[in-house]
Write a protein that holds these residues in place. Sequence first.
Motif, PDB file in Angstrom:
ATOM      1  N   GLU A  69       2.657  -5.613   8.025  1.00  0.00           N
ATOM      2  CA  GLU A  69       1.785  -4.763   7.211  1.00  0.00           C
ATOM      3  C   GLU A  69       2.468  -3.405   7.093  1.00  0.00           C
ATOM      4  OE1 GLU A  69      -1.359  -5.333   5.879  1.00  0.00           O
ATOM      5  OE2 GLU A  69      -1.120  -7.443   6.404  1.00  0.00           O
ATOM      6  N   GLU A 115       7.360  -6.833   4.430  1.00  0.00           N
ATOM      7  CA  GLU A 115       6.202  -7.618   3.983  1.00  0.00           C
ATOM      8  C   GLU A 115       6.572  -9.100   3.884  1.00  0.00           C
ATOM      9  OE1 GLU A 115       3.032  -4.953   1.478  1.00  0.00           O
ATOM     10  OE2 GLU A 115       4.662  -5.877   0.330  1.00  0.00           O
ATOM     11  N   GLU A 167       0.475  -1.703  11.840  1.00  0.00           N
ATOM     12  CA  GLU A 167       0.783  -1.306  10.470  1.00  0.00           C
ATOM     13  C   GLU A 167       1.819  -0.177  10.534  1.00  0.00           C
ATOM     14  OE1 GLU A 167      -2.064  -1.019   6.769  1.00  0.00           O
ATOM     15  OE2 GLU A 167      -2.373   0.685   8.093  1.00  0.00           O
ATOM     16  N   ILE A 226       3.029   0.465   4.731  1.00  0.00           N
ATOM     17  CA  ILE A 226       2.566   1.467   3.769  1.00  0.00           C
ATOM     18  C   ILE A 226       3.788   2.296   3.397  1.00  0.00           C
ATOM     19  CG2 ILE A 226       1.085   3.477   3.418  1.00  0.00           C
ATOM     20  CD1 ILE A 226      -0.681   2.430   5.706  1.00  0.00           C
ATOM     21  N   LYS A 280       0.840  -1.192   0.000  1.00  0.00           N
ATOM     22  CA  LYS A 280       0.000   0.000   0.000  1.00  0.00           C
ATOM     23  C   LYS A 280       0.879   1.248   0.000  1.00  0.00           C
ATOM     24  CE  LYS A 280      -2.616  -1.454   3.596  1.00  0.00           C
ATOM     25  NZ  LYS A 280      -3.632  -1.330   4.642  1.00  0.00           N
ATOM     26  N   THR A 281       0.313   2.327  -0.485  1.00  0.00           N
ATOM     27  CA  THR A 281       1.009   3.613  -0.450  1.00  0.00           C
ATOM     28  C   THR A 281       0.103   4.657   0.191  1.00  0.00           C
ATOM     29  OG1 THR A 281       0.231   4.256  -2.652  1.00  0.00           O
ATOM     30  CG2 THR A 281       2.360   3.105  -2.532  1.00  0.00           C
TER      31      THR A 281
END
Length: 100
Positions: free
Chosen positions: A82, A77, A58, A84, A2-3
């Motif tokens: 998790e 990961e 996260e 970002i 994710k970003t």
Amino acid sequence: MKTMTTEEIINLLDANEDLNVIDVREADEVEQGMIPGAVHIPLGSIPERADELDKTKEYILVCRGGVRSAKAGEYLESQGFEVINLEGGMMAYDGELEFK
């Protein structure tokens, strides 16, 4: 992976959200200021310090431009974390800074 945009992280900081930010830049870069509350773990130290992290949380990863944090994110990961990646890194971030 994710970003997140810098605008999104600034909004979360302004809302006093509980964020887990890891700055993977080198010490001389961090001296120029960090995102408030960020923890400094240089990219090269990520594998040996991963055990300091909690797999139930996260993490938002940041570097100067987004490349090193993406590399750190790929590694984390692969270890079950998790993550970002902050798009554009500190070059795109224009929010409040913390100096340590």
